[in-house]
Design a protein around this motif. Sequence first.
Motif, mmCIF file in Angstrom:
data_model
loop_
_atom_site.group_PDB
_atom_site.id
_atom_site.type_symbol
_atom_site.label_atom_id
_atom_site.label_comp_id
_atom_site.label_asym_id
_atom_site.label_seq_id
_atom_site.Cartn_x
_atom_site.Cartn_y
_atom_site.Cartn_z
ATOM 1 N N VAL A 17 36.093 19.212 27.426
ATOM 2 C CA VAL A 17 37.350 18.124 27.751
ATOM 3 C C VAL A 17 36.718 16.877 27.308
ATOM 4 N N ASP A 18 35.602 16.453 27.758
ATOM 5 C CA ASP A 18 34.727 15.205 27.575
ATOM 6 C C ASP A 18 34.405 14.951 26.022
ATOM 7 N N GLU A 19 34.209 16.232 25.304
ATOM 8 C CA GLU A 19 33.914 15.996 24.013
ATOM 9 C C GLU A 19 35.100 15.540 23.181
ATOM 10 N N TRP A 20 36.194 16.261 23.499
ATOM 11 C CA TRP A 20 37.657 15.983 22.732
ATOM 12 C C TRP A 20 37.977 14.488 23.157
ATOM 13 N N LEU A 21 37.931 14.230 24.576
ATOM 14 C CA LEU A 21 38.387 12.699 24.868
ATOM 15 C C LEU A 21 37.697 11.747 24.111
ATOM 16 N N ALA A 22 36.555 11.784 23.745
ATOM 17 C CA ALA A 22 35.532 10.832 22.989
ATOM 18 C C ALA A 22 36.355 10.882 21.837
ATOM 19 N N ALA A 23 37.231 11.645 21.028
ATOM 20 C CA ALA A 23 37.873 11.195 19.821
ATOM 21 C C ALA A 23 39.102 10.787 20.072
ATOM 22 N N ASP A 28 44.991 1.955 17.476
ATOM 23 C CA ASP A 28 43.571 1.767 16.934
ATOM 24 C C ASP A 28 43.304 3.037 16.211
ATOM 25 N N LEU A 29 44.317 3.768 15.877
ATOM 26 C CA LEU A 29 44.167 5.086 14.851
ATOM 27 C C LEU A 29 43.660 4.424 13.527
ATOM 28 N N PRO A 30 42.784 5.254 12.833
ATOM 29 C CA PRO A 30 42.770 4.665 11.415
ATOM 30 C C PRO A 30 43.867 5.013 10.664
ATOM 31 N N ALA A 31 43.852 4.270 9.546
ATOM 32 C CA ALA A 31 45.011 4.386 8.416
ATOM 33 C C ALA A 31 45.246 5.829 7.658
ATOM 34 N N ALA A 65 51.483 25.843 14.254
ATOM 35 C CA ALA A 65 50.982 24.613 14.490
ATOM 36 C C ALA A 65 50.370 24.121 13.255
ATOM 37 N N ALA A 66 50.267 22.691 12.946
ATOM 38 C CA ALA A 66 49.644 21.946 11.989
ATOM 39 C C ALA A 66 49.103 20.946 12.234
ATOM 40 N N ALA A 67 48.037 20.502 11.449
ATOM 41 C CA ALA A 67 47.316 19.265 11.673
ATOM 42 C C ALA A 67 46.897 18.738 10.243
ATOM 43 N N ALA A 68 47.188 17.315 10.225
ATOM 44 C CA ALA A 68 47.090 16.639 9.151
ATOM 45 C C ALA A 68 45.814 15.897 9.466
ATOM 46 N N TYR A 69 44.782 15.805 8.233
ATOM 47 C CA TYR A 69 43.572 15.103 8.782
ATOM 48 C C TYR A 69 43.307 14.284 7.392
ATOM 49 N N TRP A 70 42.828 13.191 7.620
ATOM 50 C CA TRP A 70 42.420 12.272 6.442
ATOM 51 C C TRP A 70 40.901 12.076 6.604
ATOM 52 N N PRO A 71 40.017 12.955 5.860
ATOM 53 C CA PRO A 71 38.479 12.716 5.933
ATOM 54 C C PRO A 71 37.955 11.515 5.541
ATOM 55 N N ARG A 72 38.495 10.548 4.754
ATOM 56 C CA ARG A 72 37.979 9.390 4.621
ATOM 57 C C ARG A 72 37.934 8.475 5.795
ATOM 58 N N THR A 73 39.064 8.570 6.641
ATOM 59 C CA THR A 73 39.077 7.734 7.868
ATOM 60 C C THR A 73 38.961 8.324 8.793
ATOM 61 N N GLY A 74 39.170 9.663 9.015
ATOM 62 C CA GLY A 74 38.984 10.524 10.287
ATOM 63 C C GLY A 74 40.208 10.507 11.182
ATOM 64 N N ARG A 75 41.354 10.296 10.776
ATOM 65 C CA ARG A 75 42.600 10.487 11.410
ATOM 66 C C ARG A 75 43.246 11.721 11.360
ATOM 67 N N LEU A 76 43.614 12.163 12.544
ATOM 68 C CA LEU A 76 43.940 13.633 12.783
ATOM 69 C C LEU A 76 45.277 13.536 13.503
ATOM 70 N N LEU A 120 33.309 16.009 14.650
ATOM 71 C CA LEU A 120 33.814 15.460 16.010
ATOM 72 C C LEU A 120 32.936 14.696 16.635
ATOM 73 N N PHE A 121 31.526 15.335 16.630
ATOM 74 C CA PHE A 121 30.288 14.682 17.346
ATOM 75 C C PHE A 121 29.636 13.636 16.417
ATOM 76 N N ASP A 122 30.053 13.386 15.098
ATOM 77 C CA ASP A 122 29.724 12.365 14.343
ATOM 78 C C ASP A 122 30.702 11.250 14.404
ATOM 79 N N GLY A 123 31.636 11.226 15.395
ATOM 80 C CA GLY A 123 32.502 10.429 15.452
ATOM 81 C C GLY A 123 33.427 10.354 13.996
ATOM 82 N N ASN A 124 33.765 11.335 13.240
ATOM 83 C CA ASN A 124 34.517 11.341 12.162
ATOM 84 C C ASN A 124 36.041 12.108 12.322
ATOM 85 N N VAL A 125 36.547 12.156 13.671
ATOM 86 C CA VAL A 125 37.504 12.694 14.117
ATOM 87 C C VAL A 125 38.160 11.750 15.256
#
Length: 504
Positions: free
Chosen positions: A281-287, A293-296, A315-326, A433-438
């Motif tokens: 739970v806490d690993e996800w909440l950190a994201a 404040d969401l990246p563009a 279900a679907a998830a859209a991810y922008w890898p350059r900014t980390g937005r999910l 996720l752990f590197d802060g890219n999500v």
Amino acid sequence: MTAETALAFLETLSVPQGMKAGTPLKLARFQRDFVVGALDPANMVACLSIGRGNAKTALSAGLSLGALMGVWDDQPKREIIFAARNRDQAKIAFEFLTGFVGGLPEGEQELFTIRRGSKLEVEYSGNGGGLARCIAADGKSILGGAPTLAVMDERAAWEREKGDNLENAILSGLGKRDGKALIISTSAPDDANTFSRWLDEPPPGTYVQEHRPSFGLPADDLDSLLIANPGAVEGIGSSPEWLVAQARRAIARGGSALSSFRNLNRNERVSTEDRSVLVTVDEWLAAEVAPEDLPARDGECVLGVDLGGSRSMSAAAAYWPRTGRLEAVGCFPCQPGLADRGASDGVSDRYAQMKERGELWTLGEATVPPALWLSGLVKMLDGITPVAIVGDRFRHAEFAEAMQRAGLRVPFVWRGFGWKDGSEDIERFRRALFDGNVKAAPSLLLRSAFGDAVTLIDPAGNHKLAKARSLGRIDAAAAAVLAVAEGARIVGRGNPKGGRVAWG
């Protein structure tokens, strides 16, 4: 009134153990509230959910003693049941009960017979007589009984089948003598637990008192800690300073230590199973970040899609890898309704809340039309064309037909959910996720999915995604893993730097 009589009796008792042993019992406000609600003639069952160390077992033992002595119920041959998951837990309640007996006047103590052998029993010979016994969670152990009071201690920790059998046997016996049941526990790890169902969907004649803070707050947040531990400010259990210090130790250790602290001390519905969870739970909440404040939505967009079956969620998830937005969204067919679906899945009104938040759609009647679903995802992206759509290779034909009908001309990346592809995708997702890219806005859909998502591990240490419970919905987590993993591969490949090389 019965409650007033019970409160007056409890305050004649002495604290049986601990630093305040021998001093008069003084009830906290939350304890008085529970006694009043539990002994209301309109209620047959009373549920108390509170953090560990707030004297819920001691309070129940005091009420059991009063019921055994006929202080407010003078029917003869009273029967008190103290049930726990196993004998060791039952013995804790037994020691509180006998401790209270030891603080009574000597003349009153002579009316009690205490048995500590194979059976843990306290018999009272005064005022028509009564018997209190402690039992483990085996429904057969009280068949034929007619308790006037039953206490189910740490109900959330009981084994599902045996626990439900015991509970049913107890409740069927209570009706014979107008008895009452007290169901006490810290929070269960999930909404499907029987104790959670008592709290979320109480039947008529049930009093519920739940001390559970809002989800998603820091583990060391004092105000929410005091919601789960109201006794801390009234001299019961742990002090506020100790709770904050323990929270910070748990944060520093992370993993199972933090999950256990949230479940037991913060009284949150958090799974303490950490060895095979996808993320804690806490690993996800950190994201999670505030929406502002969401990246563009900059750079390439990867769309991960988990196409549901005839009754399951898509279900679907859209991810922008350059900014980390999910971003993630789920979809159910319209029949059955979300309320009925939530009840059958053991999550109460969670699906309805997701729809109100814009995280869950409903399309179609009995099934979600794949083409219409994909068209809706394109609209969600506001004209952004995904650089790739990632999905399950075993749904190849359905995806191809749906994309053609939706007019999508986008490269499709086929991935498996088995050990080979699954292990790579899970590792890439965790690393990002752990590197802060999500980064994602607070999402009940994703929180729920990650709460139910575990990984199965083969002898070689490879992981694949699975459900923690049969009724769990992990589709959004699966879509997020697909999207983030493919995004990580895109970033890893980098931009092309030149033409092709031909070998002669």
